[in-house]
Design an enzyme around this catalytic site. Structure first.
Site, mmCIF file in Angstrom:
data_model
loop_
_atom_site.group_PDB
_atom_site.id
_atom_site.type_symbol
_atom_site.label_atom_id
_atom_site.label_comp_id
_atom_site.label_asym_id
_atom_site.label_seq_id
_atom_site.Cartn_x
_atom_site.Cartn_y
_atom_site.Cartn_z
ATOM 1 C CG HIS A 55 -27.788 31.502 26.325
ATOM 2 N ND1 HIS A 55 -28.088 30.143 26.263
ATOM 3 C CD2 HIS A 55 -27.666 31.795 27.631
ATOM 4 C CE1 HIS A 55 -28.155 29.671 27.491
ATOM 5 N NE2 HIS A 55 -27.896 30.646 28.339
ATOM 6 C CG ASP A 56 -24.385 30.186 28.504
ATOM 7 O OD1 ASP A 56 -24.737 31.360 28.748
ATOM 8 O OD2 ASP A 56 -24.891 29.188 29.054
ATOM 9 C CG ASP A 105 -29.405 27.835 34.273
ATOM 10 O OD1 ASP A 105 -28.883 28.019 33.173
ATOM 11 O OD2 ASP A 105 -29.037 28.417 35.315
ATOM 12 C CD GLU A 113 -26.027 25.205 31.514
ATOM 13 O OE1 GLU A 113 -25.224 25.922 30.907
ATOM 14 O OE2 GLU A 113 -26.576 25.571 32.576
ATOM 15 C CG ASP A 158 -38.780 48.056 24.530
ATOM 16 O OD1 ASP A 158 -38.384 47.217 23.695
ATOM 17 O OD2 ASP A 158 -39.236 47.726 25.644
ATOM 18 C CG ASP A 191 -38.118 46.010 20.159
ATOM 19 O OD1 ASP A 191 -39.121 45.895 20.899
ATOM 20 O OD2 ASP A 191 -37.534 47.091 19.951
ATOM 21 C CG ASP A 243 -33.437 28.353 30.454
ATOM 22 O OD1 ASP A 243 -32.907 27.704 31.366
ATOM 23 O OD2 ASP A 243 -32.841 28.707 29.423
ATOM 24 C CG ASN A 293 -42.449 47.034 23.079
ATOM 25 O OD1 ASN A 293 -41.318 46.705 22.713
ATOM 26 N ND2 ASN A 293 -42.756 47.255 24.345
ATOM 27 C CG ASP A 322 -41.286 42.572 22.396
ATOM 28 O OD1 ASP A 322 -41.661 41.870 21.439
ATOM 29 O OD2 ASP A 322 -41.052 43.801 22.294
HETATM 30 C C1 GLC Z 1 -26.288 28.651 32.678
HETATM 31 C C2 GLC Z 1 -26.851 29.602 31.661
HETATM 32 C C3 GLC Z 1 -26.044 30.859 31.699
HETATM 33 C C4 GLC Z 1 -26.141 31.461 33.072
HETATM 34 C C5 GLC Z 1 -25.793 30.450 34.164
HETATM 35 C C6 GLC Z 1 -26.282 30.902 35.483
HETATM 36 O O1 GLC Z 1 -25.004 28.276 32.392
HETATM 37 O O2 GLC Z 1 -26.885 29.005 30.407
HETATM 38 O O3 GLC Z 1 -26.428 31.782 30.727
HETATM 39 O O4 GLC Z 1 -25.292 32.557 33.175
HETATM 40 O O5 GLC Z 1 -26.386 29.198 33.942
HETATM 41 O O6 GLC Z 1 -27.678 30.826 35.543
HETATM 42 CA CA CA Z 2 -39.579 45.317 23.131
#
Ligand code: GLC
Ligand code: CA
Length: 553
Positions: A321-322, A198, A248, A24, A20, A97, A22, A28
């Site tokens: 991230h999932d 995705d 994915e 907040d 981050d 992405d 800035n 970013d």
């Molecule tokens: C993919 C992404 C996930 C998102 C889902 C819907 O699985 O990695 O984070 O929630 O698609 O876009």
């Molecule tokens: Ca920020």
């Protein structure tokens, strides 16, 4: 090399939680730009950014409301241009992405689509009449919700495989496909180096999924026209650029992967398979405390290593991230020592397999799952929906059970801020962060590791360098050595008369390495890397979470 992405290491940045700049509380683009040298020092060559486009804010950026704009919380297009330029100066490639199975319900296309049955964009999405007063069919989406949402304005239902705020695009409509390809070319023309696509194997819906017949719907993965669409996308976009593409694709088999990412498929470079992520699932999917069995990991990994060899290219990941943090899930966080050893062991295991490795931000520090005391600590729509379904509606879990599962498996575990330092705010922010920082940042952080060759970070750096130095890591043919051993994973990679031998103890108990030591004794062996000092090694014993790699000539 034409297939440069085979030798690359990809580093995934989750913008909201990376840096981050800035102040907040939200990560970013300027923050990412500041930290690009950190990624370069680690040795990665490609940076995959989770979505940075303007978003409806329902699914942490995966619900895009304008594909041509930067999410204002993350900055401006000028910030992006700077990020891209700086990355290229450092020799880093940028992958974006591409979220085009669905948009945000705030996207102007959807706003127009829902405004009337006769709107010019009606057919951009999937609208159906109800069946006898309820949804067209009983299909469920990925987030523990029915896949259809009623819209009173036009008295029809729209399909959403994910959250209600993520209506699915209608790929049958050629105009939609043209819009998507034009948008992709816009980003390519700006100079980006590729896309992570995705849930791309869900874009073609089978007839039963869209039928208004009260039936059970259908699985939309690998639908009837998906390969036609991807080949078209390839011709219209990828073919024109020197780029990297990874799809994915939940629910793919080895055979499917060869169709998507085979040497002659003309679709994608590689895909993310989910079989490895599914080894610890149970009757309610991921919501369980079940621990994986290493023999299942071997079965899955071996099937993919053998199945794609010479036919298609693997991607390798243990987290993103999932997923929960890989060291918490596949390693051991019970002591600082085991955490560090098992994080390095898992990295060794992954980076020595055939395929392009993906490092999720913070895994190179051995970051762990966090603690969610109750639902007010949670941010993820998936977890809220699962809580509602399993605790409130179906009552199959108590509150405490569900909290336990969220702590073990929730996606927010991977979304806590990057731990840059041990200070308040973890060097991530000066403000209140959008999600709680893992309290263990005082111990686990980049500042404490970047200059220490023995840290998890230092170890990743050495692993990545090995990939550059030894082609056998890219090319060698995989062979599993100890199929039935529940604790030790041993495999070899063979190319041009040389053998790479990889030993990984997935347990906290010392294990015999005699089976492998026999191999080592017969040949001239060089130890390439290991997570214990070699001089203290009894050659035929693997200590807790020990990993070693030898090159045998
Ligand atoms: C993919 C992404 C996930 C998102 C889902 C819907 O699985 O990695 O984070 O929630 O698609 O876009
Ligand atoms: Ca920020």
């Amino acid at each position: 090399m034409a297939d440069w992405w085979k030798k690359s290491v990809v580093y995934q940045v989750y913008p909201r939680s990376f840096m981050d700049a800035n102040g907040d509380g939200v990560g970013d683009l300027k923050g990412i730009t500041q930290k690009l040298p950190y990624i370069r020092d680690l040795g990665a060559d490609v940076v995959w950014l989770s979505p940075i486009n303007q978003s409806g804010g329902v699914d942490a950026g995966y619900d895009i409301s304008d594909y041509y704009q930067i999410e204002p919380e993350f900055g401006t297009m000028a910030d992006f241009n700077e990020l891209l330029q700086r990355a290229h100066e450092l020799g880093l490639k940028i992958v974006m992405d591409l979220v085009v199975n669905h948009t945000s319900d705030k996207h102007p296309w959807f706003q127009e689509s829902r405004s009337s049955r006769h709107s010019a964009k009606r057919d951009y999405y999937i609208w159906r009449n109800g069946f006898q007063g309820s949804a067209p069919n009983r299909m469920m989406g990925y987030f523990c919700e029915p896949a259809w949402e009623y819209d009173a304005k036009t008295d029809q239902y729209y399909m959403h495989l994910f959250a209600i705020g993520q209506p699915d695009l209608n790929w049958e409509n050629e105009a939609v496909r043209r819009e998507v390809y034009a948008m992709m070319n816009f980003w390519f023309m700006k100079g980006i180096d590729g896309f992570r696509l995705d849930v791309i194997n869900a874009i073609s819906k089978p007839p039963a999924a869209v039928a208004s017949d009260g039936g059970k719907g259908a699985n939309c993965e690998n639908g009837p026209r998906v390969h036609e669409y991807l080949r078209e996308m390839n011709r219209e976009t990828f073919l024109k650029y020197d780029c990297i593409t990874v799809g994915e694709t939940p629910g793919v088999s080895v055979g499917d992967a060869i169709r998507y990412a085979g040497v002659c498929s003309n679709e994608l470079n590689m895909i993310f398979q989910f079989e490895l992520m599914d080894v610890d699932q149970d009757i309610y999917g991921k919501w369980t405390s079940k621990r994986y069995d290493l023999r299942d990991v071997k079965r899955v990994v071996t099937r993919w290593q053998e199945g794609l060899y010479g036919k298609a290219w693997n991607s390798q990941y243990l987290g993103n991230h999932d997923q929960p943090r890989c060291v918490s899930r596949f390693g051991d966080t019970s002591t600082p020592e085991y955490r560090e050893k098992s994080a390095k062991m898992l990295a060794t295991f992954l980076h020595m397999l055939q395929g392009t490795p993906y490092i999720y931000q913070g895994d190179e520090l051995g970051m762990t799952n966090t603690v969610f005391k109750d639902m007010s600590d949670v941010r993820d729509v998936e977890a809220f929906n699962a809580y509602r379904l399993y605790v409130e509606q179906r009552k199959v879990f108590t509150h405490n059970e569900m909290m336990r599962f969220i702590n073990l498996r929730g996606r927010d575990n991977a979304r806590t801020p990057m731990q840059w330092s041990g200070e308040t705010g973890a060097g991530f922010t000066r403000a209140e962060p959008w999600i709680g920082i893992n309290p263990n940042h005082t111990q686990i952080n980049a500042k404490a590791q970047v200059n220490d060759p023995n840290s998890v970070y230092g170890y990743y750096k050495r692993l990545i360098r090995l990939r550059r130095e030894y082609d056998i890591i890219t090319n060698g043919e995989y062979k599993l050595i100890d199929k039935d051993n529940p604790c030790v994973y041993t495999y070899t990679r063979v190319a041009c008369g040389e053998t790479l031998l990889v030993l990984c103890n997935f347990s906290a108990v010392a294990q015999s390495a005699a089976h492998a030591e026999a191999l080592v004794k017969l040949r001239r062996a060089t130890r390439l890397i290991g997570n214990y000092p070699p001089e203290t090694a009894a050659a035929d014993i693997l200590r807790p979470y020990e990993a070693r790699v030898y090159l045998l000539e």
